[in-house]
Write an enzyme that holds these catalytic residues in place. Structure first.
Site, PDB file in Angstrom:
ATOM      1  N   LYS A 197       0.808  -1.227   0.000  1.00  0.00           N
ATOM      2  CA  LYS A 197       0.000   0.000   0.000  1.00  0.00           C
ATOM      3  C   LYS A 197       0.840   1.277   0.000  1.00  0.00           C
ATOM      4  O   LYS A 197       0.429   2.304   0.551  1.00  0.00           O
ATOM      5  CB  LYS A 197      -0.958   0.006   1.210  1.00  0.00           C
ATOM      6  CG  LYS A 197      -1.944  -1.152   1.198  1.00  0.00           C
ATOM      7  CD  LYS A 197      -2.869  -1.146   2.402  1.00  0.00           C
ATOM      8  CE  LYS A 197      -2.207  -1.681   3.642  1.00  0.00           C
ATOM      9  NZ  LYS A 197      -3.164  -2.061   4.706  1.00  0.00           N
ATOM     10  N   ASP A 250      -5.426  -7.077   9.784  1.00  0.00           N
ATOM     11  CA  ASP A 250      -6.777  -6.497   9.881  1.00  0.00           C
ATOM     12  C   ASP A 250      -7.885  -7.446   9.425  1.00  0.00           C
ATOM     13  O   ASP A 250      -9.002  -7.406   9.953  1.00  0.00           O
ATOM     14  CB  ASP A 250      -6.870  -5.146   9.149  1.00  0.00           C
ATOM     15  CG  ASP A 250      -6.385  -5.186   7.715  1.00  0.00           C
ATOM     16  OD1 ASP A 250      -5.829  -6.213   7.285  1.00  0.00           O
ATOM     17  OD2 ASP A 250      -6.555  -4.172   7.008  1.00  0.00           O
TER      18      ASP A 250
HETATM   19  C1  GLC Z   1      -2.623  -5.031   2.120  1.00  0.00           C
HETATM   20  C2  GLC Z   1      -1.842  -5.742   3.204  1.00  0.00           C
HETATM   21  C3  GLC Z   1      -2.710  -6.717   3.955  1.00  0.00           C
HETATM   22  C4  GLC Z   1      -3.961  -6.023   4.450  1.00  0.00           C
HETATM   23  C5  GLC Z   1      -4.678  -5.340   3.312  1.00  0.00           C
HETATM   24  C6  GLC Z   1      -5.904  -4.568   3.776  1.00  0.00           C
HETATM   25  O1  GLC Z   1      -2.995  -5.966   1.167  1.00  0.00           O
HETATM   26  O2  GLC Z   1      -0.726  -6.406   2.633  1.00  0.00           O
HETATM   27  O3  GLC Z   1      -2.015  -7.291   5.032  1.00  0.00           O
HETATM   28  O4  GLC Z   1      -4.798  -6.957   5.062  1.00  0.00           O
HETATM   29  O5  GLC Z   1      -3.791  -4.439   2.672  1.00  0.00           O
HETATM   30  O6  GLC Z   1      -5.583  -3.567   4.661  1.00  0.00           O
END
Ligand code: GLC
Length: 444
Positions: free
Chosen positions: A143, A179
């Site tokens: 991200k 998360d």
């Molecule tokens: C990205 C992260 C992942 C998380 C997702 C949503 O894909 O790598 O761990 O769950 O974002 O926040």
């Protein structure tokens, strides 16, 4: 553009097959784009009790929560605070990031006059390699985050160290989770049918409940029949219907070659995909008379919130879209421009909803191919909650893929799941420490 972003039912079915294959390979420790990371926790009973802090880190909004679990299936939040991480904190040195988090927790305690020992559940929304519920190493940033000195380190230990440096001795990280796992656990505290969790926000990812006998790669001691698996599904890359815009976006991203599905589905990227398509159409003279408005001229300047604003206007004239364009400085915008722009946006978001639905369908049908049971999937994230029609398009796709049985997959909105779930996981950790003969937070 509609055709460029179209994905047929047949293609979605092939993708689902590939997705289940990648799930199996990942569980077997074979090369796979799905990381299949065990979370060392299973669903809660709903009877876990106690007072816990939760820290929710994953986007630029960080939250601290104090949650009092009464043990009767309710999830009351007693106190909550948010703060916004400036861009430099997520791209500077890791110590700057963790120092800021510790100071934020310190302020929360002071303002709430909280003292004594408070176990903290830490939601860290990035790929984590865990060997227990208590900690785990960051595998890679996603991200657009790049803070240095964190990859390969135990982030629970980094936070504990930062808390100690700030002389916050009452708080200790007792559990660490992604998360998606938090979202699943928060929902499962209230709903026994919940067996998967999904985030559709800045990033996207899915976790689900798996029999531990299916995990053939080496895992640490856990003593459980089932565990939650964080798939890191945003990294899925087999038979995806990628087009020229996906390729362009990937090349200029912070993590080229990675998170292919996330870059087609999640809020961090939808705006940019639409922008790239607009740039091409404008270059061919089909939009804005060939003169590119400023808002489309810089990378990531056209955010996904603007896409949802555009889709809120479903009038035939697209007058609302014209007004937005005017406000955004794209002047003059002809009615045809507004309509074509809306078509582009619909194509981008429609593909995202279809892919998101197919990956969830694939997840659930790995272990229940005929959809004999009901599955409730806890879903959180801004795209799911706020994007007009996103959930409805996902549900439509599930019906297209599974007919009437598609309704056995319930997309259950779970707001604030990642924060609440961290508290539930801290409670599960405390319970298992008790039954394991240790005091919760032993060694503290
Ligand atoms: C990205 C992260 C992942 C998380 C997702 C949503 O894909 O790598 O761990 O769950 O974002 O926040």
């Amino acid at each position: 553009m509609r055709r460029t972003f179209a994905v047929s039912t047949a293609r979605l079915r092939i993708m689902m097959e590939a997705f289940r294959g990648e799930m199996r390979r990942g569980l077997n420790g074979k090369p796979s784009s799905l990381r299949m990371l065990p979370a060392y926790v299973d669903r809660p009973t709903g009877r876990e009790r106690g007072t816990f802090l939760a820290l929710d880190l994953g986007g630029t909004n960080v939250r601290v929560l104090q949650v009092d679990l009464p043990g009767d299936g309710r999830l009351p939040v007693c106190a909550e605070d948010r703060f916004v991480l400036s861009r430099d904190k997520v791209t500077a040195d890791g110590s700057v990031l963790f120092g800021a988090l510790a100071r934020f927790i310190g302020r929360f305690l002071r303002e709430r006059r909280l003292s004594g020992r408070l176990p903290l559940g830490f939601t860290f929304s990035f790929p984590l390699r865990q060997a227990s519920i208590a900690g785990g190493e960051l595998i890679a940033w996603t991200k657009g985050w790049t803070a240095e000195g964190v990859v390969g380190r135990d982030v629970a230990a980094l936070l504990n160290r930062a808390l100690a440096a700030e002389r916050i001795s009452g708080v200790r990280v007792v559990s660490l989770n992604n998360d998606t796992t938090g979202t699943l656990m928060a929902r499962a505290y209230l709903d026994p049918d919940c067996d998967a969790g999904c985030i559709l926000g800045t990033g996207t990812n899915i976790c689900y409940r798996e029999r531990t006998s299916e995990i053939r790669k080496p895992v640490g001691p856990h003593g459980r029949d089932h565990m939650i698996i964080n798939m890191e599904s945003g990294n899925f890359n087999a038979v995806l219907p990628r087009n020229r815009f996906d390729v362009l976006l990937d090349r200029s991203s912070a993590n080229p070659g990675l998170q292919a599905e996330e870059k087609m589905v999640s809020g961090k990227y939808l705006g940019e995909l639409a922008r790239l398509a607009v740039v091409e159409l404008c270059g061919r003279g089909r939009l804005f008379g060939g003169r590119l408005p400023e808002i489309f001229s810089r990378r990531e300047a056209f955010g996904s919130e603007r896409l949802s604003e555009i889709e809120k206007d479903d009038s035939a004239s697209a007058d609302g879209v014209r007004e937005f364009l005017w406000d955004w400085g794209a002047r003059p915008a002809a009615a045809g421009d507004a309509r074509l722009l809306r078509d582009v946006v619909r194509a981008v978001s429609g593909r995202a909803a279809r892919l998101a639905a197919a990956t969830l369908g694939a997840t659930v049908t790995k272990n229940d191919p005929a959809l004999e049971a009901k599955h409730s999937i806890a879903v959180d994230g801004s795209v799911f909650h706020k994007y007009p029609g996103f959930k409805a398009r996902m549900e439509e796709t599930l019906r297209e893929l599974f007919g009437g049985r598609g309704s056995r997959i319930a997309l259950a909105p779970m707001r604030d799941g990642s924060g609440l779930g961290a508290a539930v996981i801290a409670a599960v950790a405390a319970e298992s420490a008790k039954t394991g003969g240790k005091k919760p937070g032993a060694g503290w």
